[in-house]
Design a protein around this motif. Structure first.
Motif, PDB file in Angstrom:
ATOM      1  N   ASN A 168       0.843  -1.196   0.000  1.00  0.00           N
ATOM      2  CA  ASN A 168       0.000   0.000   0.000  1.00  0.00           C
ATOM      3  C   ASN A 168       0.877   1.244   0.000  1.00  0.00           C
ATOM      4  O   ASN A 168       1.249   1.753   1.054  1.00  0.00           O
ATOM      5  N   TRP A 204       0.107   4.180  -0.514  1.00  0.00           N
ATOM      6  CA  TRP A 204      -0.611   5.373  -0.049  1.00  0.00           C
ATOM      7  C   TRP A 204      -0.797   5.394   1.463  1.00  0.00           C
ATOM      8  O   TRP A 204      -1.487   6.250   1.988  1.00  0.00           O
ATOM      9  N   GLN A 262      -0.184   8.554   3.322  1.00  0.00           N
ATOM     10  CA  GLN A 262      -1.153   9.608   3.057  1.00  0.00           C
ATOM     11  C   GLN A 262      -2.472   9.358   3.786  1.00  0.00           C
ATOM     12  O   GLN A 262      -3.459  10.040   3.543  1.00  0.00           O
TER      13      GLN A 262
END
Length: 207
Positions: free
Chosen positions: A47, A49, A52
């Motif tokens: 992952n 991301w 974020q």
């Protein structure tokens, strides 16, 4: 009378031998089926991301594992934190950049037949028209792309390399340069089940 008893003895002996052979055959069949069990490493999805704030819910992996287990009777999961870490370190190679020999050798050393993993490939928000014709309106939609990989640990060959894309309607559009909360939804569950079915079909090639 002597011949009669001899005949009975021969029939009994033949029946005993037949039952014995049948029992041995069943034992051999059971052993063969047990040896055909596919030992699979299910590694957590990558992952990129996460920093974020985009969290890939653990239920995705669990739902996919459950779907795989239901559809593949001769599958056994191998729990190996060391191998899972090795997979995490080789996500670039798993994506097709090469250099998987070391990872596959580690998997074989632990008796693993196949590796199932993947990557949250894309998360974005776009605007789409939804609703009935004449009543359609533009709404924010989260586009999620999941990449699924299945590898044959013996040969290092790729059995599955597919993308699953889902468009999930969201309540409101997030602020610029931000992404919405990744809450579990039925769309996520369906993606996980689809991924499980795809991986299952790929693993059948090992049987």
């Amino acid at each position: 009378m002597h011949r009669f008893f001899l005949h009975i003895l021969l029939v009994t002996l033949a029946a005993f031998l037949l039952c014995s052979c049948s029992g041995v055959s069943r034992i051999k069949e059971t052993v063969q089926k047990q040896s055909l069990k596919q030992k699979v490493l299910f590694a957590p999805f990558h992952n990129p991301w996460q920093e974020q704030g985009v969290i890939l819910d653990e239920r995705f992996g669990q739902t996919m594992r459950d779907c795989l287990g239901e559809n593949h009777g001769w599958l056994v999961y191998v729990d190996s934190p060391a191998l899972e870490q090795a997979v995490a370190e080789h996500h670039g190679a798993l994506a097709g950049l090469g250099g998987l020999d070391e990872l596959m050798e580690k998997a074989r050393n632990e008796g693993v037949n196949a590796i199932v993993t993947g990557r949250l490939a894309q998360v974005s928000v776009q605007r789409e028209k939804r609703g009935l014709i004449g009543m359609r309106k533009t709404v924010p939609v989260m586009r999620v792309s999941m990449h699924i990989w299945v590898y044959d640990a013996l040969s290092g060959s790729k059995l599955l390399d597919e993308d699953i894309v889902s468009h999930i309607a969201i309540d409101h559009e997030p602020a610029p340069n931000t992404l919405p909360d990744m809450t579990w939804s039925e769309e996520w569950g369906e993606m996980a089940r689809t991924a499980g079915r795809m991986a299952c079909n790929a693993l059948r090639r090992l049987e």
